[in-house]
Design a protein around this motif. Structure first.
Motif, PDB file in Angstrom:
ATOM      1  N   SER A   1       0.830  -1.201   0.000  1.00 51.85           N
ATOM      2  CA  SER A   1       0.000   0.000   0.000  1.00 51.85           C
ATOM      3  C   SER A   1       0.864   1.251   0.000  1.00 51.85           C
ATOM      4  CB  SER A   1      -0.921   0.016   1.229  1.00 51.85           C
ATOM      5  OG  SER A   1      -1.749  -1.124   1.263  1.00 51.85           O
ATOM      6  N   SER A   2       0.275   2.353  -0.386  1.00 55.27           N
ATOM      7  CA  SER A   2       0.967   3.644  -0.300  1.00 55.27           C
ATOM      8  C   SER A   2       1.002   4.091   1.154  1.00 55.27           C
ATOM      9  CB  SER A   2       0.243   4.687  -1.148  1.00 55.27           C
ATOM     10  OG  SER A   2      -1.054   4.927  -0.623  1.00 55.27           O
ATOM     11  N   GLU A   3       1.807   5.099   1.449  1.00 55.50           N
ATOM     12  CA  GLU A   3       1.891   5.609   2.818  1.00 55.50           C
ATOM     13  C   GLU A   3       0.524   6.098   3.300  1.00 55.50           C
ATOM     14  OE1 GLU A   3       4.556   5.944   5.115  1.00 55.50           O
ATOM     15  OE2 GLU A   3       5.456   4.460   3.787  1.00 55.50           O
TER      16      GLU A   3
ATOM     17  N   ASP B   1      -4.266   1.739  -2.661  1.00 56.15           N
ATOM     18  CA  ASP B   1      -3.373   2.364  -3.650  1.00 56.15           C
ATOM     19  C   ASP B   1      -2.198   1.426  -3.937  1.00 56.15           C
ATOM     20  OD1 ASP B   1      -5.012   4.585  -3.642  1.00 56.15           O
ATOM     21  OD2 ASP B   1      -3.828   5.635  -2.127  1.00 56.15           O
TER      22      ASP B   1
ATOM     23  N   THR C   1       0.944  -0.637  -4.772  1.00 56.20           N
ATOM     24  CA  THR C   1       2.225  -0.201  -5.309  1.00 56.20           C
ATOM     25  C   THR C   1       3.326  -1.176  -4.899  1.00 56.20           C
ATOM     26  OG1 THR C   1       3.870   1.578  -5.305  1.00 56.20           O
ATOM     27  CG2 THR C   1       2.620   1.254  -3.280  1.00 56.20           C
TER      28      THR C   1
ATOM     29  N   ASN D   1       6.427   0.074  -4.828  1.00 53.89           N
ATOM     30  CA  ASN D   1       7.509   1.019  -4.525  1.00 53.89           C
ATOM     31  C   ASN D   1       8.214   0.706  -3.212  1.00 53.89           C
ATOM     32  OD1 ASN D   1       7.095   2.425  -6.877  1.00 53.89           O
ATOM     33  ND2 ASN D   1       5.771   3.982  -5.943  1.00 53.89           N
TER      34      ASN D   1
END
Length: 270
Positions: free
Chosen positions: A31-33, A45, A47, A49
């Motif tokens: 997940s995103s931050e 979200d 990801t 990353n």
């Protein structure tokens, strides 16, 4: 009927309480931050990353290989030494045998932190700091492995050993060619417990290893999480923790049946 429903309901709740944190951790790592505050089982979200950042900022591949090398070699040494000592305590009569066994049992009650400083001083005196020897040798003999092998060997018939001796087998052949194949659940239990313990060990490597090229995965992940390289990104820290946990989860899933069977049948026998 109602009792069965209640039993299975409680079991499902207990299983959920254990597995939910890991599923959430896996979801949070993807997940995103912004999505980390959501207690959902699906990524928010989605990801990759967080994982890309982990591999970019630390040499996780090298640390992974270091951990595999240390854990596999240490586990092998624990199996060999535990089988030999366990066999001696189970099948040989000698003065002080019971005293040695009870001392081994007593050593299991001592936390590792008590021997931390003496062990570190020994590593310094031997010049093993920043070497693989410092990560392997102090854990090469395990009290629990000795106990489990002793109990397993005592459960085997004496006629098996006598037949092997009549065929001219030596002590080492009796241990590793005759007895060990007959206690495979015990071997797998010791393998899993030892591998898990060595793989997750972070305190000892933090003390004896300073060279990044020799660091294990738990040590590097710990330094990454608290040392500033993660830049306070919680998702990145969680991703690193997931990568650290996955090998242990896979190992346990493959051998859980043997592990549970051996632990259930390892009662104390004289």
């Amino acid at each position: 009927m109602s009792r069965s429903i209640l039993k299975y309901t409680l079991l499902i709740l207990a299983a959920t309480s254990f597995i939910y944190p890991f599923i959430w951790m896996l979801s949070a790592s993807l997940s995103s931050e912004r999505g980390l505050g959501e207690l959902t089982l699906l990524p928010v979200d989605f990801t990759w990353n967080n994982y890309v950042t982990v591999f970019t900022k630390i040499p996780l591949d090298k640390a992974f290989l270091n951990s595999v090398f240390v854990a596999v070699l240490t586990t092998t040494l624990v199996l060999v030494s535990g089988a030999m000592v366990g066999y001696a305590l189970a099948r040989h009569r000698f003065k002080g045998r019971d005293l040695i066994f009870y001392l081994i049992i007593f050593s299991m009650t001592l936390p590792f932190q008590i021997t931390l400083i003496p062990n570190y001083i020994t590593m310094v005196k031997l010049g093993w700091v920043d070497t693989y020897l410092a990560l392997i040798v102090p854990f090469a003999l395990n009290s629990l492995s000795v106990l489990l092998f002793r109990q397993a060997f005592q459960s085997l018939p004496e006629a098996l050993i006598e037949a092997a001796r009549m065929d001219g087998a030596g002590e080492l052949r009796i241990i590793f060619h005759i007895l060990v194949p007959n206690v495979l659940p015990t071997v797998l239990t010791i393998t899993i417990l030892t591998f898990m313990g060595i793989w997750n060990e972070a305190l000892w490597p933090l003390i004896v290893i300073r060279d990044e090229a020799t660091m294990t995965m738990p040590q590097l992940v710990t330094l990454f999480s608290v040392g500033g390289r993660a830049d306070a990104q919680l998702g990145v820290k969680i991703a690193a923790a997931v990568m650290l946990a996955i090998p242990i989860v896979i190992l346990y899933l493959f051998f859980q049946k043997h592990f549970i069977r051996s632990m259930a049948s390892s009662g104390m026998k004289d």
